[in-house]
Design a protein around this motif. Structure first.
Motif, PDB file in Angstrom:
ATOM      1  N   GLU A 190      -2.135  41.169   9.533  1.00  0.00           N
ATOM      2  CA  GLU A 190      -1.619  41.282  10.894  1.00  0.00           C
ATOM      3  C   GLU A 190      -1.104  42.694  11.179  1.00  0.00           C
ATOM      4  OE1 GLU A 190       1.705  39.298  13.870  1.00  0.00           O
ATOM      5  OE2 GLU A 190       1.638  38.686  11.780  1.00  0.00           O
ATOM      6  N   LEU A 191      -0.323  43.244  10.253  1.00  0.00           N
ATOM      7  CA  LEU A 191       0.195  44.601  10.436  1.00  0.00           C
ATOM      8  C   LEU A 191      -0.936  45.623  10.520  1.00  0.00           C
ATOM      9  CD1 LEU A 191       3.244  44.517   7.987  1.00  0.00           C
ATOM     10  CD2 LEU A 191       3.337  44.668  10.496  1.00  0.00           C
ATOM     11  N   CYS A 230     -12.299  41.916  11.674  1.00  0.00           N
ATOM     12  CA  CYS A 230     -13.307  41.627  10.648  1.00  0.00           C
ATOM     13  C   CYS A 230     -13.411  42.782   9.650  1.00  0.00           C
ATOM     14  CB  CYS A 230     -14.647  41.365  11.318  1.00  0.00           C
ATOM     15  SG  CYS A 230     -15.887  40.684  10.218  1.00  0.00           S
ATOM     16  N   ALA A 231     -13.342  44.018  10.142  1.00  0.00           N
ATOM     17  CA  ALA A 231     -13.394  45.176   9.240  1.00  0.00           C
ATOM     18  C   ALA A 231     -12.191  45.182   8.306  1.00  0.00           C
ATOM     19  CB  ALA A 231     -13.443  46.474  10.055  1.00  0.00           C
ATOM     20  N   ILE A 232     -11.023  44.848   8.835  1.00  0.00           N
ATOM     21  CA  ILE A 232      -9.815  44.803   8.007  1.00  0.00           C
ATOM     22  C   ILE A 232      -9.960  43.748   6.918  1.00  0.00           C
ATOM     23  CG2 ILE A 232      -7.358  44.186   8.037  1.00  0.00           C
ATOM     24  CD1 ILE A 232      -7.309  45.641  10.825  1.00  0.00           C
ATOM     25  N   ILE A 233     -10.450  42.588   7.275  1.00  0.00           N
ATOM     26  CA  ILE A 233     -10.662  41.530   6.282  1.00  0.00           C
ATOM     27  C   ILE A 233     -11.692  41.973   5.251  1.00  0.00           C
ATOM     28  CG2 ILE A 233     -11.582  39.198   5.949  1.00  0.00           C
ATOM     29  CD1 ILE A 233     -10.187  38.462   8.619  1.00  0.00           C
ATOM     30  N   PHE A 234     -12.728  42.649   5.692  1.00  0.00           N
ATOM     31  CA  PHE A 234     -13.764  43.159   4.790  1.00  0.00           C
ATOM     32  C   PHE A 234     -13.144  44.061   3.722  1.00  0.00           C
ATOM     33  CE2 PHE A 234     -16.907  46.469   3.805  1.00  0.00           C
ATOM     34  CZ  PHE A 234     -18.007  45.709   3.427  1.00  0.00           C
ATOM     35  N   PHE A 235     -12.335  45.027   4.142  1.00  0.00           N
ATOM     36  CA  PHE A 235     -11.706  45.951   3.198  1.00  0.00           C
ATOM     37  C   PHE A 235     -10.634  45.258   2.351  1.00  0.00           C
ATOM     38  CE2 PHE A 235     -13.064  49.056   6.578  1.00  0.00           C
ATOM     39  CZ  PHE A 235     -14.121  49.564   5.850  1.00  0.00           C
ATOM     40  N   PHE A 236      -9.927  44.318   2.937  1.00  0.00           N
ATOM     41  CA  PHE A 236      -8.913  43.542   2.209  1.00  0.00           C
ATOM     42  C   PHE A 236      -9.579  42.749   1.076  1.00  0.00           C
ATOM     43  CE2 PHE A 236      -6.139  39.885   1.524  1.00  0.00           C
ATOM     44  CZ  PHE A 236      -4.880  40.462   1.483  1.00  0.00           C
ATOM     45  N   GLU A 237     -10.713  42.156   1.369  1.00  0.00           N
ATOM     46  CA  GLU A 237     -11.442  41.376   0.365  1.00  0.00           C
ATOM     47  C   GLU A 237     -11.959  42.248  -0.776  1.00  0.00           C
ATOM     48  OE1 GLU A 237     -12.061  38.020  -0.089  1.00  0.00           O
ATOM     49  OE2 GLU A 237     -10.465  37.855   1.392  1.00  0.00           O
ATOM     50  N   GLY A 286     -10.147  44.545  -2.083  1.00  0.00           N
ATOM     51  CA  GLY A 286      -9.008  44.905  -2.917  1.00  0.00           C
ATOM     52  C   GLY A 286      -7.925  45.754  -2.292  1.00  0.00           C
ATOM     53  N   GLU A 287      -8.163  46.325  -1.123  1.00  0.00           N
ATOM     54  CA  GLU A 287      -7.125  47.151  -0.504  1.00  0.00           C
ATOM     55  C   GLU A 287      -5.998  46.257   0.011  1.00  0.00           C
ATOM     56  OE1 GLU A 287      -4.854  49.822   0.124  1.00  0.00           O
ATOM     57  OE2 GLU A 287      -6.824  50.692  -0.282  1.00  0.00           O
ATOM     58  N   ARG A 288      -4.750  46.619  -0.291  1.00  0.00           N
ATOM     59  CA  ARG A 288      -3.609  45.799   0.133  1.00  0.00           C
ATOM     60  C   ARG A 288      -2.579  46.576   0.958  1.00  0.00           C
ATOM     61  NH1 ARG A 288      -6.866  42.600  -0.996  1.00  0.00           N
ATOM     62  NH2 ARG A 288      -6.601  40.666  -2.144  1.00  0.00           N
ATOM     63  N   ASP A 289      -2.756  47.870   1.113  1.00  0.00           N
ATOM     64  CA  ASP A 289      -1.834  48.665   1.912  1.00  0.00           C
ATOM     65  C   ASP A 289      -2.264  48.581   3.380  1.00  0.00           C
ATOM     66  OD1 ASP A 289      -1.359  51.563   3.248  1.00  0.00           O
ATOM     67  OD2 ASP A 289       0.269  51.066   1.846  1.00  0.00           O
ATOM     68  N   PHE A 290      -1.375  48.072   4.235  1.00  0.00           N
ATOM     69  CA  PHE A 290      -1.767  47.843   5.626  1.00  0.00           C
ATOM     70  C   PHE A 290      -2.087  49.145   6.367  1.00  0.00           C
ATOM     71  CE2 PHE A 290       2.799  48.387   6.246  1.00  0.00           C
ATOM     72  CZ  PHE A 290       2.882  49.046   7.459  1.00  0.00           C
ATOM     73  N   GLY A 291      -1.429  50.229   5.996  1.00  0.00           N
ATOM     74  CA  GLY A 291      -1.718  51.513   6.621  1.00  0.00           C
ATOM     75  C   GLY A 291      -3.112  52.009   6.289  1.00  0.00           C
TER      76      GLY A 291
END
Length: 98
Positions: free
Chosen positions: A19-20, A44-51, A53-58
């Motif tokens: 969300e952030l 969708c792009a944020i979820i893609f990168f989160f999946e 392994g990236e966990r820093d919201f910035g």
């Protein structure tokens, strides 16, 4: 109450990161995170990168913004209207992260 598969996939802390990141990316792009027609593509792009392994919201926000700017730059010479589903990343996020 309807519970999507995304609700079961992520913890409350992970949802907060998503969300952030989405809010920050939309702010950086000067878009309303709920009503802009391309806000879902950013999510969708944020979820893609989160999946991946990236966990820093910035960093998630910055990565999504760079991707979106690249898509807009690539399509700027065309006369076609960019649709939210024009470039899929292989995920179907909920309508919005908020």
């Amino acid at each position: 109450m309807f519970v999507s598969s995304f609700d079961r996939m992520y913890s409350p802390a992970e949802w907060r990161i998503l969300e952030l990141a989405h809010r920050r990316a939309c702010t950086m792009l000067d878009r309303d995170p709920q009503f802009h027609p391309l806000a879902e593509r950013v999510a969708c792009a944020i979820i893609f990168f989160f999946e991946r392994g990236e966990r820093d919201f910035g960093r998630l926000a910055s990565m999504a913004v760079r991707r979106e700017q690249s898509l807009l730059k690539t399509n700027s010479g065309s006369t076609a209207i960019i649709q939210p589903s024009s470039v899929r990343l292989g995920c179907d996020p909920p309508r919005y992260l908020h």
